[in-house]
Design a protein around this motif. Sequence first.
Motif, PDB file in Angstrom:
ATOM      1  N   LYS A 130       9.284-102.876  56.709  1.00 50.97           N
ATOM      2  CA  LYS A 130       8.031-103.517  56.015  1.00 50.97           C
ATOM      3  C   LYS A 130       8.321-104.662  55.585  1.00 50.97           C
ATOM      4  CE  LYS A 130       5.552 -99.392  56.109  1.00 50.97           C
ATOM      5  NZ  LYS A 130       6.735 -98.566  57.026  1.00 50.97           N
ATOM      6  N   LEU A 131       9.530-105.118  54.969  1.00 49.88           N
ATOM      7  CA  LEU A 131       9.740-106.335  54.561  1.00 49.88           C
ATOM      8  C   LEU A 131       9.749-107.408  55.822  1.00 49.88           C
ATOM      9  CD1 LEU A 131      12.801-105.604  52.116  1.00 49.88           C
ATOM     10  CD2 LEU A 131      10.455-106.683  51.398  1.00 49.88           C
ATOM     11  N   MET A 132      10.161-106.794  57.140  1.00 47.81           N
ATOM     12  CA  MET A 132      10.329-107.675  58.191  1.00 47.81           C
ATOM     13  C   MET A 132       8.617-108.038  58.571  1.00 47.81           C
ATOM     14  SD  MET A 132      13.251-105.790  60.039  1.00 47.81           S
ATOM     15  CE  MET A 132      12.988-106.422  61.957  1.00 47.81           C
ATOM     16  N   GLU A 133       7.720-107.037  58.517  1.00 48.68           N
ATOM     17  CA  GLU A 133       6.504-107.078  58.800  1.00 48.68           C
ATOM     18  C   GLU A 133       5.837-108.202  57.831  1.00 48.68           C
ATOM     19  OE1 GLU A 133       5.158-103.072  59.056  1.00 48.68           O
ATOM     20  OE2 GLU A 133       5.067-103.207  61.314  1.00 48.68           O
ATOM     21  N   GLN A 134       6.136-108.168  56.613  1.00 52.43           N
ATOM     22  CA  GLN A 134       5.664-108.982  55.640  1.00 52.43           C
ATOM     23  C   GLN A 134       6.196-110.501  56.015  1.00 52.43           C
ATOM     24  OE1 GLN A 134       7.289-108.325  51.630  1.00 52.43           O
ATOM     25  NE2 GLN A 134       5.836-110.067  50.782  1.00 52.43           N
ATOM     26  N   MET A 135       7.529-110.630  56.378  1.00 54.67           N
ATOM     27  CA  MET A 135       7.858-111.956  56.877  1.00 54.67           C
ATOM     28  C   MET A 135       6.814-112.629  57.948  1.00 54.67           C
ATOM     29  SD  MET A 135      11.828-111.735  56.766  1.00 54.67           S
ATOM     30  CE  MET A 135      12.562-110.333  55.644  1.00 54.67           C
ATOM     31  N   ASP A 136       6.565-111.660  58.706  1.00 59.26           N
ATOM     32  CA  ASP A 136       5.724-111.976  59.965  1.00 59.26           C
ATOM     33  C   ASP A 136       4.417-112.361  59.779  1.00 59.26           C
ATOM     34  OD1 ASP A 136       4.534-112.096  62.626  1.00 59.26           O
ATOM     35  OD2 ASP A 136       3.930-110.200  62.404  1.00 59.26           O
ATOM     36  N   SER A 137       3.786-111.628  58.631  1.00 58.61           N
ATOM     37  CA  SER A 137       2.258-111.876  58.302  1.00 58.61           C
ATOM     38  C   SER A 137       2.378-113.228  57.340  1.00 58.61           C
ATOM     39  CB  SER A 137       1.941-110.842  57.292  1.00 58.61           C
ATOM     40  OG  SER A 137       2.752-110.462  56.265  1.00 58.61           O
ATOM     41  N   LEU A 138       3.413-113.466  56.695  1.00 63.64           N
ATOM     42  CA  LEU A 138       3.570-114.741  55.807  1.00 63.64           C
ATOM     43  C   LEU A 138       4.088-116.043  56.680  1.00 63.64           C
ATOM     44  CD1 LEU A 138       5.264-113.340  52.574  1.00 63.64           C
ATOM     45  CD2 LEU A 138       2.919-113.903  52.735  1.00 63.64           C
ATOM     46  N   GLY A 139       4.377-115.739  57.933  1.00 64.25           N
ATOM     47  CA  GLY A 139       4.781-116.835  58.892  1.00 64.25           C
ATOM     48  C   GLY A 139       6.079-117.490  58.547  1.00 64.25           C
ATOM     49  N   LEU A 140       7.130-116.487  57.999  1.00 67.00           N
ATOM     50  CA  LEU A 140       8.304-117.219  57.558  1.00 67.00           C
ATOM     51  C   LEU A 140       9.391-117.286  58.518  1.00 67.00           C
ATOM     52  CD1 LEU A 140       8.698-115.338  54.055  1.00 67.00           C
ATOM     53  CD2 LEU A 140       8.502-117.730  54.335  1.00 67.00           C
ATOM     54  N   LEU A 141       9.159-116.693  59.738  1.00 66.26           N
ATOM     55  CA  LEU A 141      10.088-116.424  60.851  1.00 66.26           C
ATOM     56  C   LEU A 141       9.825-117.608  62.064  1.00 66.26           C
ATOM     57  CD1 LEU A 141      10.251-112.778  60.968  1.00 66.26           C
ATOM     58  CD2 LEU A 141      11.894-114.320  59.971  1.00 66.26           C
ATOM     59  N   GLU A 142      10.836-118.189  62.580  1.00 69.12           N
ATOM     60  CA  GLU A 142      10.746-119.007  63.751  1.00 69.12           C
ATOM     61  C   GLU A 142      10.662-118.039  64.772  1.00 69.12           C
ATOM     62  OE1 GLU A 142      10.838-122.364  64.429  1.00 69.12           O
ATOM     63  OE2 GLU A 142      10.669-122.851  62.149  1.00 69.12           O
ATOM     64  N   ASP A 143       9.954-118.456  66.157  1.00 65.07           N
ATOM     65  CA  ASP A 143      10.083-117.740  67.044  1.00 65.07           C
ATOM     66  C   ASP A 143      11.606-117.434  67.711  1.00 65.07           C
ATOM     67  OD1 ASP A 143       8.834-116.480  69.273  1.00 65.07           O
ATOM     68  OD2 ASP A 143       8.973-118.113  70.610  1.00 65.07           O
ATOM     69  N   GLU A 183       9.539-112.270  68.093  1.00 65.32           N
ATOM     70  CA  GLU A 183       8.821-113.001  69.344  1.00 65.32           C
ATOM     71  C   GLU A 183       7.389-113.171  68.600  1.00 65.32           C
ATOM     72  OE1 GLU A 183       8.885-111.717  73.291  1.00 65.32           O
ATOM     73  OE2 GLU A 183      10.672-110.724  73.060  1.00 65.32           O
ATOM     74  N   GLN A 184       7.142-114.362  68.390  1.00 64.67           N
ATOM     75  CA  GLN A 184       5.721-114.715  67.799  1.00 64.67           C
ATOM     76  C   GLN A 184       4.356-114.282  68.638  1.00 64.67           C
ATOM     77  OE1 GLN A 184       5.639-118.831  67.011  1.00 64.67           O
ATOM     78  NE2 GLN A 184       6.852-118.292  64.866  1.00 64.67           N
ATOM     79  N   GLU A 185       4.578-114.264  69.851  1.00 66.43           N
ATOM     80  CA  GLU A 185       3.405-114.205  70.756  1.00 66.43           C
ATOM     81  C   GLU A 185       3.417-112.745  71.290  1.00 66.43           C
ATOM     82  OE1 GLU A 185       1.221-116.478  71.074  1.00 66.43           O
ATOM     83  OE2 GLU A 185       2.638-117.711  69.816  1.00 66.43           O
ATOM     84  N   LYS A 186       4.300-111.828  70.886  1.00 67.38           N
ATOM     85  CA  LYS A 186       4.371-110.507  71.320  1.00 67.38           C
ATOM     86  C   LYS A 186       2.941-109.687  71.336  1.00 67.38           C
ATOM     87  CE  LYS A 186       7.177-106.639  71.583  1.00 67.38           C
ATOM     88  NZ  LYS A 186       8.675-105.877  70.690  1.00 67.38           N
ATOM     89  N   GLU A 187       2.267-109.854  70.375  1.00 63.80           N
ATOM     90  CA  GLU A 187       1.150-108.968  70.130  1.00 63.80           C
ATOM     91  C   GLU A 187      -0.374-109.731  70.607  1.00 63.80           C
ATOM     92  OE1 GLU A 187       1.803-105.822  66.769  1.00 63.80           O
ATOM     93  OE2 GLU A 187       1.349-107.703  66.172  1.00 63.80           O
ATOM     94  N   SER A 188      -0.227-111.188  71.100  1.00 60.52           N
ATOM     95  CA  SER A 188      -1.411-111.723  71.454  1.00 60.52           C
ATOM     96  C   SER A 188      -1.907-111.516  72.697  1.00 60.52           C
ATOM     97  CB  SER A 188      -1.081-113.528  71.309  1.00 60.52           C
ATOM     98  OG  SER A 188      -0.136-113.653  72.352  1.00 60.52           O
ATOM     99  N   VAL A 189      -3.017-111.318  73.105  1.00 58.95           N
ATOM    100  CA  VAL A 189      -3.646-111.138  74.235  1.00 58.95           C
ATOM    101  C   VAL A 189      -4.261-112.240  74.761  1.00 58.95           C
ATOM    102  CG1 VAL A 189      -5.273-109.823  75.492  1.00 58.95           C
ATOM    103  CG2 VAL A 189      -4.210-108.838  73.426  1.00 58.95           C
ATOM    104  N   LEU A 190      -3.933-112.749  75.932  1.00 53.55           N
ATOM    105  CA  LEU A 190      -4.354-114.009  76.469  1.00 53.55           C
ATOM    106  C   LEU A 190      -5.777-113.845  77.629  1.00 53.55           C
ATOM    107  CD1 LEU A 190      -0.908-116.048  77.370  1.00 53.55           C
ATOM    108  CD2 LEU A 190      -2.438-116.143  75.350  1.00 53.55           C
ATOM    109  N   THR A 191      -6.704-114.664  77.298  1.00 53.96           N
ATOM    110  CA  THR A 191      -7.808-114.676  78.372  1.00 53.96           C
ATOM    111  C   THR A 191      -7.499-115.193  79.556  1.00 53.96           C
ATOM    112  OG1 THR A 191      -8.835-116.751  77.710  1.00 53.96           O
ATOM    113  CG2 THR A 191      -9.305-114.510  76.366  1.00 53.96           C
ATOM    114  N   GLU A 192      -8.153-114.861  80.563  1.00 52.01           N
ATOM    115  CA  GLU A 192      -8.067-115.674  81.839  1.00 52.01           C
ATOM    116  C   GLU A 192      -8.241-117.222  81.764  1.00 52.01           C
ATOM    117  OE1 GLU A 192      -9.799-112.046  84.659  1.00 52.01           O
ATOM    118  OE2 GLU A 192     -10.711-114.127  84.610  1.00 52.01           O
ATOM    119  N   GLN A 193      -8.714-117.670  80.812  1.00 49.72           N
ATOM    120  CA  GLN A 193      -8.836-119.081  80.611  1.00 49.72           C
ATOM    121  C   GLN A 193      -7.508-119.621  79.870  1.00 49.72           C
ATOM    122  OE1 GLN A 193     -11.338-120.503  82.171  1.00 49.72           O
ATOM    123  NE2 GLN A 193     -12.010-118.677  82.718  1.00 49.72           N
ATOM    124  N   GLY A 194      -6.894-118.906  79.449  1.00 50.14           N
ATOM    125  CA  GLY A 194      -5.676-119.340  78.940  1.00 50.14           C
ATOM    126  C   GLY A 194      -5.702-119.372  77.364  1.00 50.14           C
TER     127      GLY A 194
END
Length: 198
Positions: A130-143, A183-194
């Motif tokens: 939970k603390l790790m997920e909080q760090m992610d949501s607060l933007g505390l971690l480098e990729d 990994e910062q981009e792990k959950e992002s979904v990219l469209t065909e246009q990028g």
Amino acid sequence: MRVISGSARGRTLKAVPGTGTRPTTDKVKEALFSMIGPYFEGGSVLDLFAGTGGLGIEALSRGMERAVFVDMEYKSIEIIRSNLKATKFEECSEVYKNDAERALKALAKREITFDLVFLDPPYRLKHGDKLMEQMDSLGLLEDQATIVLEHESSFVYPDTFGKFAIWRKAEYGEVAISIYAYEQEKESVLTEQGGVST
């Protein structure tokens, strides 16, 4: 306890009086840094539930440029400051007496980010993830940040959750160390246009 390697190698570190903290043994520390380092070319480290500050200090000795130490106990804060003075890392370190969640929110307001995080919460608290997920949501971690979670070997954290994936785990008797990559981009979904779809 001592600093095992790097610029402060051999310096003795004070322990926190009493039984309220569990300093990571030199044997475990040496094995841990052989997995995640052993040396670093700059970067920032967060030592949460820092205790004596031994892990963050070891990271500084091995090349990290900046460290933040957080603990709730006055005794620990005093020992951390003493150990930083002994190793001459005072100028590149910040020490805060606060609980973990409040400290993370305060650090986020300052837009500080970390390449390496040590998490060693009291064993009765099973909220490392939970603390790790909080760090992610607060933007505390480098990729590609590394998070080292120390816990009871009888308790198992998930191998993957959110943007975190375990890449190494080791057990030393009753102590287990789970090492996660972020990994910062792990959950992002990219469209065909990028672009990124929301």
